[in-house]
Design an enzyme around this catalytic site. Sequence first.
Site, PDB file in Angstrom:
ATOM      1  N   ASP A   1     -11.198  -8.711   7.459  1.00 15.69           N
ATOM      2  CA  ASP A   1     -12.606  -8.556   7.064  1.00 15.69           C
ATOM      3  C   ASP A   1     -13.301  -9.916   6.999  1.00 15.69           C
ATOM      4  O   ASP A   1     -14.451 -10.067   7.404  1.00 15.69           O
ATOM      5  CB  ASP A   1     -12.727  -7.856   5.703  1.00 15.69           C
ATOM      6  CG  ASP A   1     -12.817  -6.345   5.882  1.00 15.69           C
ATOM      7  OD1 ASP A   1     -12.405  -5.863   6.958  1.00 15.69           O
ATOM      8  OD2 ASP A   1     -13.293  -5.656   4.961  1.00 15.69           O
TER       9      ASP A   1
ATOM     10  N   ASP B   1      -5.482  -6.960   5.688  1.00 14.17           N
ATOM     11  CA  ASP B   1      -6.669  -6.211   5.272  1.00 14.17           C
ATOM     12  C   ASP B   1      -7.765  -7.196   4.860  1.00 14.17           C
ATOM     13  O   ASP B   1      -8.922  -7.092   5.275  1.00 14.17           O
ATOM     14  CB  ASP B   1      -6.281  -5.314   4.078  1.00 14.17           C
ATOM     15  CG  ASP B   1      -7.335  -4.275   3.772  1.00 14.17           C
ATOM     16  OD1 ASP B   1      -8.362  -4.248   4.472  1.00 14.17           O
ATOM     17  OD2 ASP B   1      -7.136  -3.489   2.829  1.00 14.17           O
TER      18      ASP B   1
ATOM     19  N   ASP C   1      -3.427 -18.232   1.203  1.00 13.41           N
ATOM     20  CA  ASP C   1      -4.600 -18.863   0.578  1.00 13.41           C
ATOM     21  C   ASP C   1      -5.152 -19.961   1.485  1.00 13.41           C
ATOM     22  O   ASP C   1      -6.367 -20.104   1.662  1.00 13.41           O
ATOM     23  CB  ASP C   1      -4.274 -19.396  -0.838  1.00 13.41           C
ATOM     24  CG  ASP C   1      -2.873 -19.964  -0.966  1.00 13.41           C
ATOM     25  OD1 ASP C   1      -2.100 -19.887   0.015  1.00 13.41           O
ATOM     26  OD2 ASP C   1      -2.534 -20.494  -2.031  1.00 13.41           O
TER      27      ASP C   1
ATOM     28  N   LYS D   1       3.047 -15.681   1.875  1.00  7.98           N
ATOM     29  CA  LYS D   1       3.017 -16.363   0.580  1.00  7.98           C
ATOM     30  C   LYS D   1       4.477 -16.661   0.237  1.00  7.98           C
ATOM     31  O   LYS D   1       5.012 -16.227  -0.789  1.00  7.98           O
ATOM     32  CB  LYS D   1       2.334 -15.433  -0.447  1.00  7.98           C
ATOM     33  CG  LYS D   1       1.967 -16.088  -1.755  1.00  7.98           C
ATOM     34  CD  LYS D   1       0.796 -17.030  -1.658  1.00  7.98           C
ATOM     35  CE  LYS D   1       0.581 -17.729  -2.995  1.00  7.98           C
ATOM     36  NZ  LYS D   1      -0.274 -18.906  -2.900  1.00  7.98           N
TER      37      LYS D   1
ATOM     38  N   TYR E   1       0.822  -1.213   0.000  1.00  2.00           N
ATOM     39  CA  TYR E   1       0.000   0.000   0.000  1.00  2.00           C
ATOM     40  C   TYR E   1       0.859   1.268   0.000  1.00  2.00           C
ATOM     41  O   TYR E   1       0.387   2.342  -0.345  1.00  2.00           O
ATOM     42  CB  TYR E   1      -0.939   0.039   1.216  1.00  2.00           C
ATOM     43  CG  TYR E   1      -2.036  -1.012   1.195  1.00  2.00           C
ATOM     44  CD1 TYR E   1      -2.188  -1.875   0.121  1.00  2.00           C
ATOM     45  CD2 TYR E   1      -2.918  -1.137   2.254  1.00  2.00           C
ATOM     46  CE1 TYR E   1      -3.178  -2.835   0.102  1.00  2.00           C
ATOM     47  CE2 TYR E   1      -3.920  -2.094   2.244  1.00  2.00           C
ATOM     48  CZ  TYR E   1      -4.033  -2.947   1.159  1.00  2.00           C
ATOM     49  OH  TYR E   1      -5.019  -3.903   1.143  1.00  2.00           O
TER      50      TYR E   1
END
Length: 360
Positions: A251, A247, A223, A191, A142
């Site tokens: 959620d 992020d 994943d 990852k 980001y």
Amino acid sequence: MTHKIAVLPGDGVGPEVVAQAVKILRWAEKMTGKQLLLTEYVAGGAAIDRTGTCLPEETLRGCIDSDCVLFGSVGGPKWDALPGRQRPEQAVLKLRKELKLYANLRPAILYPELTGSSPLKQEIVQNGFDLLIVRELTGGIYFGEKGTEETAEGMRAYDVEQYSEAEIRRIARVAFEAAAGRRGQLTGVDKANVLETSRLFRRIVDQMAEDYPRVAVRHMYVDNAAMQLVRDPGQFDVLLTSNLFGDILSDEASVLTGSIGMLPSASMGGGTFGLFEPIHGSAPDIAGQDAANPLGSILSAAMLLRFSLGSARAADAVEEAVRQVLSRGCRTADMAERGVVAVGTEEMGDRVLRALEASH
Ligand code: NAD
């Protein structure tokens, strides 16, 4: 001893839920004997209306000069037409940046009393779950170099993911400390089969594990973590993530608890300074109706007591009072099952307060 708390109620349901959290802080003041100096500042749309900017200098100064910040929520349809950089939501992004809040702590708790509100099957969530996501907040993709350019083959866009060893160490330390104070299990989410940043994350977390012999560390690809969260959320204690992965996973975890109105969060910058807010937005569809669930804000106040004021006993008491009120069947509309008469925002705040007063 006096503690300064900047209170930023914001827009929509923000002021309604923050008012309930303030009641709880007033109770904590009596319980702990600490003097709490609460000062209210405008932020978000309310601040745009009054001063033309979503984070006025006075608000930022007030936060910097305080020991911690209690935040409501910002935004709403009234300001939706404003260009991106002038929108109310910038207030919270600017605050995180200015206050250098690099660690986002998001507990996701499904109380056994509320398993019926979770979208997961009963057999998966019958015992509830209690996990904490520690997300890096000021680095990664980001904030890396980004751009769009025209090439002979058409447009090309890029966002660079980068983490320094120092950035990884400081967020990992928050996660290790949190795990040490909980059930002692840390899952590093990454990852590492593809990304260099993930491999560096893993290496540093493994090195640091030697300093925390009571914390069991494992690594999981993101994943798989996304899948495991819906398959068996009870297996997790603390999850450590980069900015991007956190992020998304936070959620996902929040929706598993049934109501977005229940969940608190803390953004910390090392030391005890922090910004505490429910994870929900300003809920304009129910604003001004005494219909919002204040528990996310009340539980944010509990995090404030624990992390910024060092009052673990008061924080435990607030969390226990919330559990008691829920186990007695009290519900706001967002979590009420069919046939249950819901209470309003004020009433829910008062019930938690009464439970606290009865037990202390
Ligand atoms: P939202 O979280 O405000 O609402 C989503 C849904 O959840 C709505 O149906 C709402 O009624 C419900 N809900 C939210 N909080 C609730 C509560 N405490 N009790 C009961 N129900 C609740 O998200 P949204 O609708 O996407 O956004 C509304 C506004 O809030 C937008 O302007 C958005 O940008 C802003 N927002 C602000 C923050 C923040 O201040 N940190 C975070 C997210 C969204």
